[in-house]
Design an enzyme around this catalytic site. Structure first.
Site, PDB file in Angstrom:
ATOM      1  N   GLY A  12     -34.120  14.519 -25.956  1.00  0.00           N
ATOM      2  CA  GLY A  12     -33.751  15.493 -24.551  1.00  0.00           C
ATOM      3  C   GLY A  12     -35.099  17.122 -25.312  1.00  0.00           C
ATOM      4  O   GLY A  12     -35.145  17.234 -26.183  1.00  0.00           O
ATOM      5  N   ARG A  16     -31.759  24.508 -22.884  1.00  0.00           N
ATOM      6  CA  ARG A  16     -31.014  25.995 -22.934  1.00  0.00           C
ATOM      7  C   ARG A  16     -31.769  26.191 -24.581  1.00  0.00           C
ATOM      8  O   ARG A  16     -31.055  27.754 -24.448  1.00  0.00           O
ATOM      9  CB  ARG A  16     -29.414  25.328 -23.175  1.00  0.00           C
ATOM     10  CG  ARG A  16     -28.783  25.045 -21.657  1.00  0.00           C
ATOM     11  CD  ARG A  16     -27.268  24.545 -22.095  1.00  0.00           C
ATOM     12  NE  ARG A  16     -27.568  22.843 -22.841  1.00  0.00           N
ATOM     13  CZ  ARG A  16     -26.709  21.920 -22.519  1.00  0.00           C
ATOM     14  NH1 ARG A  16     -25.077  22.238 -22.671  1.00  0.00           N
ATOM     15  NH2 ARG A  16     -27.001  20.743 -22.740  1.00  0.00           N
ATOM     16  N   GLY A  79     -31.046  10.830 -19.246  1.00  0.00           N
ATOM     17  CA  GLY A  79     -29.486  11.092 -20.202  1.00  0.00           C
ATOM     18  C   GLY A  79     -29.181   9.794 -21.049  1.00  0.00           C
ATOM     19  O   GLY A  79     -30.057   9.830 -21.201  1.00  0.00           O
ATOM     20  N   GLU A 160     -17.626  14.852 -17.855  1.00  0.00           N
ATOM     21  CA  GLU A 160     -18.639  15.732 -17.927  1.00  0.00           C
ATOM     22  C   GLU A 160     -17.810  17.154 -17.483  1.00  0.00           C
ATOM     23  O   GLU A 160     -17.845  16.981 -16.761  1.00  0.00           O
ATOM     24  CB  GLU A 160     -19.512  15.666 -17.577  1.00  0.00           C
ATOM     25  CG  GLU A 160     -20.545  14.172 -18.825  1.00  0.00           C
ATOM     26  CD  GLU A 160     -20.870  14.134 -20.259  1.00  0.00           C
ATOM     27  OE1 GLU A 160     -21.177  15.444 -20.346  1.00  0.00           O
ATOM     28  OE2 GLU A 160     -20.079  13.970 -20.598  1.00  0.00           O
ATOM     29  N   LYS A 357     -51.784  34.752 -58.848  1.00  0.00           N
ATOM     30  CA  LYS A 357     -52.163  33.797 -57.504  1.00  0.00           C
ATOM     31  C   LYS A 357     -53.081  32.008 -58.454  1.00  0.00           C
ATOM     32  O   LYS A 357     -54.394  32.198 -59.204  1.00  0.00           O
ATOM     33  CB  LYS A 357     -53.191  34.199 -56.378  1.00  0.00           C
ATOM     34  CG  LYS A 357     -53.285  32.734 -55.513  1.00  0.00           C
ATOM     35  CD  LYS A 357     -54.587  33.231 -54.961  1.00  0.00           C
ATOM     36  CE  LYS A 357     -55.383  32.319 -55.677  1.00  0.00           C
ATOM     37  NZ  LYS A 357     -57.167  32.193 -55.117  1.00  0.00           N
TER      38      LYS A 357
HETATM   39  C1  UD1 Z   1     -23.181  15.467 -25.273  1.00  0.00           C
HETATM   40  C2  UD1 Z   1     -21.911  13.906 -24.435  1.00  0.00           C
HETATM   41  C3  UD1 Z   1     -20.873  15.064 -23.920  1.00  0.00           C
HETATM   42  C4  UD1 Z   1     -20.113  15.724 -25.559  1.00  0.00           C
HETATM   43  C5  UD1 Z   1     -21.532  16.542 -25.842  1.00  0.00           C
HETATM   44  C6  UD1 Z   1     -20.938  16.757 -27.766  1.00  0.00           C
HETATM   45  C7  UD1 Z   1     -23.539  12.643 -22.419  1.00  0.00           C
HETATM   46  C8  UD1 Z   1     -23.608  12.430 -21.099  1.00  0.00           C
HETATM   47  N1  UD1 Z   1     -22.719  14.397 -22.772  1.00  0.00           N
HETATM   48  O1  UD1 Z   1     -23.142  16.440 -23.974  1.00  0.00           O
HETATM   49  O2  UD1 Z   1     -19.592  14.370 -23.142  1.00  0.00           O
HETATM   50  O3  UD1 Z   1     -18.748  16.604 -25.467  1.00  0.00           O
HETATM   51  O4  UD1 Z   1     -22.453  15.843 -25.926  1.00  0.00           O
HETATM   52  O5  UD1 Z   1     -22.033  17.522 -28.131  1.00  0.00           O
HETATM   53  O6  UD1 Z   1     -23.554  12.322 -23.306  1.00  0.00           O
HETATM   54  N2  UD1 Z   1     -30.683  13.222 -25.336  1.00  0.00           N
HETATM   55  C9  UD1 Z   1     -31.532  11.991 -25.185  1.00  0.00           C
HETATM   56  N3  UD1 Z   1     -32.253  11.210 -24.295  1.00  0.00           N
HETATM   57  C10 UD1 Z   1     -31.751  12.416 -22.807  1.00  0.00           C
HETATM   58  C11 UD1 Z   1     -30.966  13.143 -23.078  1.00  0.00           C
HETATM   59  C12 UD1 Z   1     -30.259  13.526 -23.940  1.00  0.00           C
HETATM   60  O7  UD1 Z   1     -32.276  12.059 -26.348  1.00  0.00           O
HETATM   61  O8  UD1 Z   1     -31.809  11.747 -21.582  1.00  0.00           O
HETATM   62  C13 UD1 Z   1     -30.833  13.839 -26.664  1.00  0.00           C
HETATM   63  C14 UD1 Z   1     -30.256  14.703 -27.101  1.00  0.00           C
HETATM   64  O9  UD1 Z   1     -31.630  15.156 -27.090  1.00  0.00           O
HETATM   65  C15 UD1 Z   1     -29.467  15.347 -27.725  1.00  0.00           C
HETATM   66  C16 UD1 Z   1     -27.989  14.544 -27.209  1.00  0.00           C
HETATM   67  O10 UD1 Z   1     -28.825  12.961 -26.910  1.00  0.00           O
HETATM   68  O11 UD1 Z   1     -29.934  15.111 -28.646  1.00  0.00           O
HETATM   69  C17 UD1 Z   1     -27.062  14.975 -26.410  1.00  0.00           C
HETATM   70  O12 UD1 Z   1     -27.843  15.634 -25.120  1.00  0.00           O
HETATM   71  P1  UD1 Z   1     -26.980  16.425 -24.650  1.00  0.00           P
HETATM   72  O13 UD1 Z   1     -28.070  16.941 -23.232  1.00  0.00           O
HETATM   73  O14 UD1 Z   1     -27.493  17.906 -25.357  1.00  0.00           O
HETATM   74  O15 UD1 Z   1     -25.798  17.077 -24.126  1.00  0.00           O
HETATM   75  P2  UD1 Z   1     -24.285  17.319 -23.846  1.00  0.00           P
HETATM   76  O16 UD1 Z   1     -24.527  18.055 -22.607  1.00  0.00           O
HETATM   77  O17 UD1 Z   1     -24.421  18.156 -25.069  1.00  0.00           O
HETATM   78 CA    CA Z   2     -26.165  18.536 -26.830  1.00  0.00          CA
END
Ligand code: UD1
Ligand code: CA
Length: 468
Positions: A12, A16, A79, A160, A357
């Site tokens: 991701g 934020r 996602g 979510e 140094k």
């Molecule tokens: C996610 C969960 C949520 C949970 C929360 C806990 C989902 C849809 N939601 O939300 O239920 O309460 O974590 O912390 O899973 N990532 C990828 N590829 C992508 C999208 C995300 O590798 O396409 C990775 C991100 O880098 C991150 C992790 O997945 O490390 C979680 O993604 P993030 O977007 O932070 O999910 P949350 O909105 O926190």
């Molecule tokens: Ca997260």
């Protein structure tokens, strides 16, 4: 025991965070966030570790190039469900359990994963779950997926934050984003996750509803210390996680016999080690893989980075030590600076306003005041007087100064490198040494002292006549 493979989601963007750097490279207690889930996995003997990278993939790969992990690139971040679809391509044929962790949940511990394994694999279970997950009860649930349970208390799905009805939004049990799934169920069903939701993303937690609807069992481990499953999405949360991680490190050190006078104002990175009966004063920063021995005193506002300090040593206030090594019973500071490549051997003393140094200071040698020692090799029992300067740079390159055992360097000396002061030699105060000094000799370059008696009085008299 079933085999374990792990997938860490780290593709991701971390929108934020408002950063040019990928989220999982932001540091918590001195290390990129992703370092923590990886170190938890080391203690769990995972057969394979697959890290899903995407945003800033090259930077993330480079930062963890030395780790025994496989990287899989998710080129479009569609996602968490899509990230897992990408990862499992490399897991075809794997039989066992697949642990899924988030790269942005760094406070997770090995103990929690072990507890999750226990509820997932429990030998006495009539029916083993296809999927087990970690949940937590939080006061501030914003941004987390909410755990929906049926009237018997069984988990039915995760909704979510953005997809919640007002009533669902009131639920205070959240999904921690940590799952253990049987390979058979995951490989067979991940393709069924779709993107029909508020964000148009493939949500990994949809797998829970898929399991329940297919008559599979889902178990949930509700965590009692929610801070451990705290996900980092912005810099406020980053600072909070940093504080918790540092507190954990400080507490582990204290329980091992280190006195930390005020843990709240002491900044200790997660890999730092310190020995029994060492005392650490407020304002100290211990950075990187720094190692402090036993019975040391690290006074206030000292910064020690990537360095080691031997037993019974004192580092006095306001000193800075970087990429260096100090032996036993040394005294450094106050206001000393050791730059990279300095080696201070046992019982040596480096005093105030001394900069060192790429220099070795031999056993028991002293440089107590106002000195610069660069690119030097200093033997044992050497005394370096106040204001000594090694002139190591000639405008083109750096040269070595060698001072042999037992030499005495008078105050305000310049040693123009390359130069050698032999064993037991004396350098008179105020000397500029440009040629090698043979052992046991004296060298001085002082102009002869001239005294003109009454000169000052005569000058004052002249001044008074002119009416000054
Ligand atoms: C996610 C969960 C949520 C949970 C929360 C806990 C989902 C849809 N939601 O939300 O239920 O309460 O974590 O912390 O899973 N990532 C990828 N590829 C992508 C999208 C995300 O590798 O396409 C990775 C991100 O880098 C991150 C992790 O997945 O490390 C979680 O993604 P993030 O977007 O932070 O999910 P949350 O909105 O926190
Ligand atoms: Ca997260």
């Amino acid at each position: 025991m079933k085999e374990l493979a792990a997938i860490i989601l780290a593709a991701g963007k971390g929108t934020r965070m408002k950063s040019k750097m990928p989220k999982v490279l932001h540091r918590v207690a001195g290390f990129p966030m992703l370092y923590y889930p990886l170190s938890v996995l080391k203690g769990l003997k995972a057969k394979r570790v697959i890290v899903v990278v995407g945003h800033g993939a090259e930077e993330v790969r480079a930062a963890f190039a030395d780790e025994k992990v496989e990287f899989v690139t998710q080129s479009e971040q569609l996602g968490t469900g899509h990230a897992v679809m990408t990862a499992v391509k490399g897991l075809a044929g794997f039989r066992g359990d697949i642990l899924i962790l988030s790269g942005d949940v760094p406070l997770i511990t090995k103990e929690t994963i072990k507890a999750l394994c226990a509820i997932h694999r429990g030998a006495s279970l009539k029916k083993r779950p296809a999927l087990s997950m970690v949940t937590a009860l939080l006061e501030d649930t914003k941004g987390y997926g909410r755990v929906v349970r049926d009237e018997h208390g069984a988990v039915v799905r995760v909704v979510e934050d953005r997809d919640c009805s007002p009533l669902q939004r009131e639920i205070n049990e959240v999904n921690a984003g940590i799952y253990l799934v049987s390979s058979k169920f995951l490989l067979g069903n991940i393709g069924r996750v779709n993107n029909r939701n508020a964000q148009g993303e493939y949500y990994l937690p949809d797998l829970i509803e898929i399991a329940v609807k297919s008559g599979e069992k889902v178990s949930a481990l509700t965590h009692l210390y929610p801070e451990e499953v705290f996900g980092i999405n912005n810099r406020v949360e980053l600072a909070r996680a940093d504080k918790i991680m540092r507190k954990r490190t400080a507490e582990a050190l204290m329980l091992n016999g280190v006195t930390i006078i005020d843990p709240d104002s002491t900044y200790i990175d997660a890999q730092v080690k310190a020995g029994m009966d060492t005392v650490i004063y407020p304002g100290v920063h211990l950075i990187g893989p720094t190692v402090i021995g036993e019975d040391c005193v690290i006074e206030e506002n000292v910064r020690i980075e990537d360095s080691s300090i031997g037993d019974n040593s004192t580092i006095k206030s306001h000193s800075i030590i970087e990429d260096s090594e100090a032996g036993k019973e040394v005294s450094i500071g106050p206001f000393a600076r050791l730059r990279p490549g300095s080696v201070i051997r046992d019982r040596a003393r480096i005093g105030n306003f001394v900069e060192v140094k790429k220099t070795v200071v031999g056993k028991g040698s002293k440089a107590n005041h106002l000195t610069y020692l660069g690119d030097s090799v200093i033997g044992e029992g050497v005394n370096i007087g106040a204001g000594t300067i090694t002139c190591n740079y000639d405008g083109f390159s750096k040269h070595t100064t060698t001072i042999e055992d037992g030499a005495f360097i008078g105050s305000d000396t310049q040693l123009v490198a390359p130069v050698r002061v032999g064993k037991g030699a004396y350098v008179g105060s105020g000397t500029t040494v440009t040629r090698d000094v043979p052992p046991d000799s004296l060298v001085t370059t002082r102009a002869e002292e001239r005294v003109i008696e009454g000169w000052a009085e005569r000058k004052r008299r002249k001044g008074r006549k002119k009416g000054h």
